[in-house]
Design a protein around this motif. Structure first.
Motif, PDB file in Angstrom:
ATOM      1  N   UNK A  60       0.819  -1.209   0.000  1.00  0.00           N
ATOM      2  CA  UNK A  60       0.000   0.000   0.000  1.00  0.00           C
ATOM      3  C   UNK A  60       0.853   1.260   0.000  1.00  0.00           C
ATOM      4  N   UNK A  61       2.057   1.177   0.537  1.00  0.00           N
ATOM      5  CA  UNK A  61       2.929   2.344   0.598  1.00  0.00           C
ATOM      6  C   UNK A  61       3.484   2.750  -0.760  1.00  0.00           C
ATOM      7  N   UNK A 103       9.489  16.985  -1.293  1.00  0.00           N
ATOM      8  CA  UNK A 103      10.491  17.425  -0.316  1.00  0.00           C
ATOM      9  C   UNK A 103      10.181  18.820   0.215  1.00  0.00           C
ATOM     10  N   UNK A 104       9.694  19.694  -0.690  1.00  0.00           N
ATOM     11  CA  UNK A 104       9.318  21.037  -0.232  1.00  0.00           C
ATOM     12  C   UNK A 104       8.181  20.954   0.781  1.00  0.00           C
ATOM     13  N   UNK A 161       9.654  19.602   4.082  1.00  0.00           N
ATOM     14  CA  UNK A 161      10.485  20.552   4.815  1.00  0.00           C
ATOM     15  C   UNK A 161       9.663  21.694   5.409  1.00  0.00           C
ATOM     16  N   UNK A 162       8.519  21.957   4.821  1.00  0.00           N
ATOM     17  CA  UNK A 162       7.672  23.021   5.347  1.00  0.00           C
ATOM     18  C   UNK A 162       6.877  22.565   6.577  1.00  0.00           C
ATOM     19  N   UNK A 163       6.998  21.289   6.929  1.00  0.00           N
ATOM     20  CA  UNK A 163       6.241  20.761   8.065  1.00  0.00           C
ATOM     21  C   UNK A 163       7.163  19.962   8.997  1.00  0.00           C
ATOM     22  N   UNK A 222       7.848  13.015   8.913  1.00  0.00           N
ATOM     23  CA  UNK A 222       8.955  13.146   7.966  1.00  0.00           C
ATOM     24  C   UNK A 222       9.170  11.867   7.171  1.00  0.00           C
ATOM     25  N   UNK A 223       9.168  10.705   7.842  1.00  0.00           N
ATOM     26  CA  UNK A 223       9.395   9.429   7.164  1.00  0.00           C
ATOM     27  C   UNK A 223       8.359   9.140   6.096  1.00  0.00           C
ATOM     28  N   UNK A 224       7.054   9.162   6.417  1.00  0.00           N
ATOM     29  CA  UNK A 224       6.044   8.935   5.380  1.00  0.00           C
ATOM     30  C   UNK A 224       6.094   9.958   4.256  1.00  0.00           C
ATOM     31  N   UNK A 225       6.357  11.228   4.612  1.00  0.00           N
ATOM     32  CA  UNK A 225       6.416  12.261   3.576  1.00  0.00           C
ATOM     33  C   UNK A 225       7.592  12.018   2.632  1.00  0.00           C
TER      34      UNK A 225
END
Length: 249
Positions: free
Chosen positions: A27-28, A162-163, A166-168, A175-178
């Motif tokens: 699913x990932x 990535x933008x 980094x904005x969150x 961070x890992x899922x993003x």
């Protein structure tokens, strides 16, 4: 159906999907926005690089490459040899009544029946051969261009991800899922380029070479008909276009 193309596509995608499932988190690997930016962006840029009609025609040719296998050159040689036998037994005019499905060969035979000179017949057929090659090169260029653009849009999607990541940074758990989602567009771009677009471009090159060979056989065959060569000579001359393995087969 061209079974080789089908086996290649199914095998390549099958190996990728199997590896994903063996990793345990299938699913990932599914992210709709990533798919949209890679596939949509690639086709959008293709319309910028080439006229709309060329892109649509190339997609149709790609589907035809997948669904239809190439002709047998021995069948073409047998047909031309049969025409030579008819012309020798009766006359060149008798070829007008023979049912010839291939339009290129039929055009050449009809020019011969109409009494055109050998130079004119060969010139007309060679011009059509050259423009066939030109159309095929254009189709190959479309798939090669899409093969180059797919990884580029994969990288663009990764940069967008990535933008957003980094904005969150205030939420470390995201961070890992993003990052995983951001990398998916690169993954999709690599898959589309190296499994679909570039292999299809190479397949079209191969098909173009085959079609050119068949047309060259027909050109030489029509010239032999016009000169009144013996059917055995016609067959041996046309067999020279084929590799020894194909001749023996």
């Amino acid at each position: 159906m061209d079974i080789a193309t089908l086996i290649g596509l199914v095998g390549a995608f099958g190996l990728v999907v199997t590896s994903i499932f063996m990793g345990g988190n299938a699913a990932g690997f599914v992210d709709i926005p990533s798919i949209v930016i890679v596939i949509g962006g690639t086709f959008a840029v293709a319309f910028v690089m080439f006229p709309l009609g060329v892109v649509i025609r190339t997609i149709k040719v790609g589907l035809k490459t997948l669904l239809f296998k190439s002709n047998d050159p021995q069948e073409i040689i047998r047909l031309i040899t049969s025409l030579a036998e008819t012309a020798r037994r009766e006359s060149l005019v008798a070829l007008e009544k023979v049912n010839i499905e291939d339009q290129f060969l039929k055009k050449g035979v009809m020019l011969v029946v109409d009494g055109s000179s050998e130079g004119l017949v060969r010139s007309v057929m060679e011009i059509e051969l050259e423009f066939m090659k030109q159309r095929h090169r254009q189709g190959q260029a479309v798939f090669k261009g899409m093969g180059a653009m797919a990884p580029a849009f994969g990288m663009i999607g990764t940069l967008i991800g990535l933008v957003n990541m980094l904005s969150n940074l205030s939420d470390p758990s995201s961070i890992g899922p993003a990052m995983a989602v951001a990398l998916l567009t690169t993954f999709y771009g690599a898959i589309m380029a190296n499994v679909v677009f570039l292999p299809l471009a190479t397949k079209l090159e191969e098909r173009s070479a085959e079609d050119a060979l068949f047309m060259q056989i027909m050109i030489e065959g029509v010239s032999s008909l016009q000169r009144g060569d013996h059917p055995t000579i016609v067959k041996e001359k046309l067999q020279a276009f084929l590799s020894p393995a194909i001749r023996e087969g």
